[in-house]
Design a protein around this motif. Structure first.
Motif, PDB file in Angstrom:
ATOM      1  N   ASP A 101    -123.250  12.253 -24.356  1.00 26.82           N
ATOM      2  CA  ASP A 101    -124.186  12.703 -23.334  1.00 26.82           C
ATOM      3  C   ASP A 101    -125.247  11.654 -23.079  1.00 26.82           C
ATOM      4  OD1 ASP A 101    -122.829  15.047 -22.909  1.00 26.82           O
ATOM      5  OD2 ASP A 101    -123.998  16.186 -24.355  1.00 26.82           O
ATOM      6  N   HIS A 102    -124.809  10.578 -22.446  1.00 29.14           N
ATOM      7  CA  HIS A 102    -125.689   9.472 -22.069  1.00 29.14           C
ATOM      8  C   HIS A 102    -125.231   8.991 -20.699  1.00 29.14           C
ATOM      9  CE1 HIS A 102    -128.318   6.001 -22.654  1.00 29.14           C
ATOM     10  NE2 HIS A 102    -127.360   5.289 -22.089  1.00 29.14           N
ATOM     11  N   PRO A 103    -126.025   9.245 -19.653  1.00 27.04           N
ATOM     12  CA  PRO A 103    -125.619   8.787 -18.325  1.00 27.04           C
ATOM     13  C   PRO A 103    -125.517   7.261 -18.289  1.00 27.04           C
ATOM     14  CG  PRO A 103    -127.671  10.053 -18.224  1.00 27.04           C
ATOM     15  CD  PRO A 103    -127.313   9.902 -19.659  1.00 27.04           C
ATOM     16  N   SER A 104    -124.559   6.781 -17.528  1.00 23.38           N
ATOM     17  CA  SER A 104    -124.374   5.334 -17.425  1.00 23.38           C
ATOM     18  C   SER A 104    -123.810   4.985 -16.057  1.00 23.38           C
ATOM     19  CB  SER A 104    -123.423   4.852 -18.524  1.00 23.38           C
ATOM     20  OG  SER A 104    -123.226   3.466 -18.451  1.00 23.38           O
ATOM     21  N   HIS A 105    -124.553   4.200 -15.298  1.00 25.85           N
ATOM     22  CA  HIS A 105    -124.103   3.679 -14.007  1.00 25.85           C
ATOM     23  C   HIS A 105    -123.563   4.778 -13.091  1.00 25.85           C
ATOM     24  CE1 HIS A 105    -124.758  -0.327 -15.566  1.00 25.85           C
ATOM     25  NE2 HIS A 105    -124.089   0.031 -16.655  1.00 25.85           N
ATOM     26  N   GLY A 106    -124.316   5.860 -12.969  1.00 21.23           N
ATOM     27  CA  GLY A 106    -123.961   6.932 -12.058  1.00 21.23           C
ATOM     28  C   GLY A 106    -123.008   7.974 -12.620  1.00 21.23           C
ATOM     29  N   ARG A 107    -122.573   7.783 -13.840  1.00 22.77           N
ATOM     30  CA  ARG A 107    -121.682   8.761 -14.471  1.00 22.77           C
ATOM     31  C   ARG A 107    -122.528   9.645 -15.377  1.00 22.77           C
ATOM     32  NH1 ARG A 107    -119.044   3.691 -14.311  1.00 22.77           N
ATOM     33  NH2 ARG A 107    -119.791   3.168 -16.384  1.00 22.77           N
ATOM     34  N   ALA A 108    -122.249  10.954 -15.353  1.00 17.58           N
ATOM     35  CA  ALA A 108    -123.076  11.928 -16.070  1.00 17.58           C
ATOM     36  C   ALA A 108    -122.951  11.829 -17.583  1.00 17.58           C
ATOM     37  CB  ALA A 108    -122.712  13.343 -15.631  1.00 17.58           C
ATOM     38  N   GLY A 109    -121.815  11.395 -18.050  1.00 23.27           N
ATOM     39  CA  GLY A 109    -121.540  11.303 -19.479  1.00 23.27           C
ATOM     40  C   GLY A 109    -120.070  10.979 -19.658  1.00 23.27           C
ATOM     41  N   LEU A 110    -119.641  10.925 -20.897  1.00 20.07           N
ATOM     42  CA  LEU A 110    -118.263  10.589 -21.217  1.00 20.07           C
ATOM     43  C   LEU A 110    -117.624  11.742 -21.975  1.00 20.07           C
ATOM     44  CD1 LEU A 110    -115.962   8.398 -21.473  1.00 20.07           C
ATOM     45  CD2 LEU A 110    -117.027   7.769 -23.644  1.00 20.07           C
ATOM     46  N   ARG A 111    -116.409  12.103 -21.590  1.00 17.80           N
ATOM     47  CA  ARG A 111    -115.601  13.060 -22.331  1.00 17.80           C
ATOM     48  C   ARG A 111    -114.259  12.383 -22.590  1.00 17.80           C
ATOM     49  NH1 ARG A 111    -119.906  14.650 -22.672  1.00 17.80           N
ATOM     50  NH2 ARG A 111    -120.724  16.734 -22.360  1.00 17.80           N
ATOM     51  N   LEU A 112    -113.833  12.429 -23.828  1.00 25.80           N
ATOM     52  CA  LEU A 112    -112.663  11.666 -24.232  1.00 25.80           C
ATOM     53  C   LEU A 112    -111.718  12.506 -25.081  1.00 25.80           C
ATOM     54  CD1 LEU A 112    -111.299   8.871 -24.370  1.00 25.80           C
ATOM     55  CD2 LEU A 112    -112.774   8.347 -26.296  1.00 25.80           C
ATOM     56  N   GLU A 113    -110.494  12.580 -24.664  1.00 27.97           N
ATOM     57  CA  GLU A 113    -109.435  13.225 -25.446  1.00 27.97           C
ATOM     58  C   GLU A 113    -108.732  12.104 -26.207  1.00 27.97           C
ATOM     59  OE1 GLU A 113    -107.101  15.763 -27.305  1.00 27.97           O
ATOM     60  OE2 GLU A 113    -108.667  16.444 -25.943  1.00 27.97           O
ATOM     61  N   LEU A 114    -108.870  12.117 -27.525  1.00 33.56           N
ATOM     62  CA  LEU A 114    -108.294  11.070 -28.367  1.00 33.56           C
ATOM     63  C   LEU A 114    -106.989  11.566 -28.967  1.00 33.56           C
ATOM     64  CD1 LEU A 114    -108.310   8.360 -29.823  1.00 33.56           C
ATOM     65  CD2 LEU A 114    -109.923   9.310 -31.464  1.00 33.56           C
ATOM     66  N   LYS A 115    -105.918  10.823 -28.715  1.00 31.83           N
ATOM     67  CA  LYS A 115    -104.592  11.161 -29.207  1.00 31.83           C
ATOM     68  C   LYS A 115    -104.148  10.117 -30.229  1.00 31.83           C
ATOM     69  CE  LYS A 115    -103.430  14.697 -26.817  1.00 31.83           C
ATOM     70  NZ  LYS A 115    -103.379  15.930 -27.591  1.00 31.83           N
ATOM     71  N   SER A 116    -103.207  10.509 -31.076  1.00 31.15           N
ATOM     72  CA  SER A 116    -102.566   9.514 -31.932  1.00 31.15           C
ATOM     73  C   SER A 116    -101.773   8.580 -31.010  1.00 31.15           C
ATOM     74  CB  SER A 116    -101.645  10.188 -32.945  1.00 31.15           C
ATOM     75  OG  SER A 116    -100.511  10.717 -32.286  1.00 31.15           O
ATOM     76  N   LEU A 117    -101.253   7.506 -31.549  1.00 29.42           N
ATOM     77  CA  LEU A 117    -100.520   6.554 -30.722  1.00 29.42           C
ATOM     78  C   LEU A 117     -99.247   7.148 -30.129  1.00 29.42           C
ATOM     79  CD1 LEU A 117    -101.087   3.357 -32.871  1.00 29.42           C
ATOM     80  CD2 LEU A 117    -102.149   3.942 -30.690  1.00 29.42           C
ATOM     81  N   THR A 118     -98.779   8.243 -30.699  1.00 28.39           N
ATOM     82  CA  THR A 118     -97.570   8.895 -30.179  1.00 28.39           C
ATOM     83  C   THR A 118     -97.867  10.249 -29.548  1.00 28.39           C
ATOM     84  OG1 THR A 118     -97.123   9.858 -32.355  1.00 28.39           O
ATOM     85  CG2 THR A 118     -96.069   7.736 -31.856  1.00 28.39           C
TER      86      THR A 118
END
Length: 184
Positions: A101-118
Motif C-alpha cells: 500500500d504505497h502509491p507509485s507513479h499514479g498507481r494506487a498500490g501493488l497486488r501480487l499473486e505469487l506462484k511457484s515456478l510451475t
C-alpha cells in the motif's frame, strides 16, 4: 536517494544476481520449491533491503490460501476449522497473496499473486487481478520469488512493470465479471 533511484539500483543488482544464479545453476534448485518457500525468500529479501528502499516495509502477505489442518466430521467429511474461521472473518478466495500500500507513479498500490515456478492461476485469481487493475492498482502474477522481486522493484519506476499475466479476452475491463465476493 529517491525511491525511484533506489529501485533502479536494486533492480540492476537483482538482474546481475539472477544472471549469476542462472550460470551457477542455483535457479534450477528453485524449480522444486513450493509456493511458500518462494514467499519466504521474497519477504526475507524485502526485509534485508528496507534500509535501501523504505517502502518495502509496507509489503504484506494476505493469508488466504495455504494448507491448513484437516479434521473429519462425524459424518465423515473432511474440513478445516481454521479455514472456516478465516472465511467467516472475511477471507476472499483468489485475492492476491501480497500487497504493497504505497502509491507509485499514479498507481494506487501493488497486488501480487505469487506462484511457484510451475504454478497456475485459478479463475478466481485472474478475476481479482482484473478487478484490482480496474480499481487503479498494479495487480499481476509472478512465477517464483525472483520474478516477484523484479516486478516489485519495477513498480517503483515511472514506466509500469511489464505485465506477467493478461486476460485472454480482449474485452474492456468493465466487461469482465467481478471476482466471487461471497464466502466459499
Amino acid at each position: 536517494m529517491s525511491v525511484t533511484a533506489a529501485a533502479q539500483r536494486l533492480l540492476q543488482d537483482a538482474r546481475s544476481q539472477d544472471s549469476r544464479a542462472d550460470r551457477l545453476g542455483a535457479s534450477r534448485a528453485e524449480q522444486t520449491w513450493d509456493e511458500e518457500t518462494h514467499h519466504i525468500r521474497l519477504i526475507d529479501w524485502a526485509d534485508e533491503h528496507i534500509p535501501d528502499l523504505p517502502p518495502l516495509a509496507l509489503l504484506f502477505h494476505v493469508p488466504n490460501g495455504g494448507k491448513r489442518e484437516q479434521r473429519v466430521s462425524r459424518t465423515g467429511k473432511r474440513y478445516s476449522p481454521e479455514a472456516a474461521r478465516l472465511l467467516r472473518m472475511g477471507t476472499r478466495t483468489g485475492y492476491p497473496d501480497l500487497g504493497l500500500d504505497h502509491p507509485s507513479h499514479g498507481r494506487a498500490g501493488l497486488r501480487l499473486e505469487l506462484k511457484s515456478l510451475t504454478g497456475e492461476l485459478r479463475p478466481d485469481q485472474r478475476a481479482w487481478i482484473v478487478h484490482l487493475r480496474h480499481a487503479g492498482y498494479h495487480a499481476d502474477a509472478a512465477w517464483g520469488w525472483r520474478d516477484a522481486r523484479q516486478l516489485l522493484l519495477e513498480y517503483f519506476l515511472p514506466a509500469p512493470p511489464a505485465t506477467r499475466w493478461t486476460p485472454r479476452s480482449k474485452r474492456p475491463l468493465d466487461d469482465h465479471p467481478l471476482p466471487p465476493l461471497g464466502h466459499k
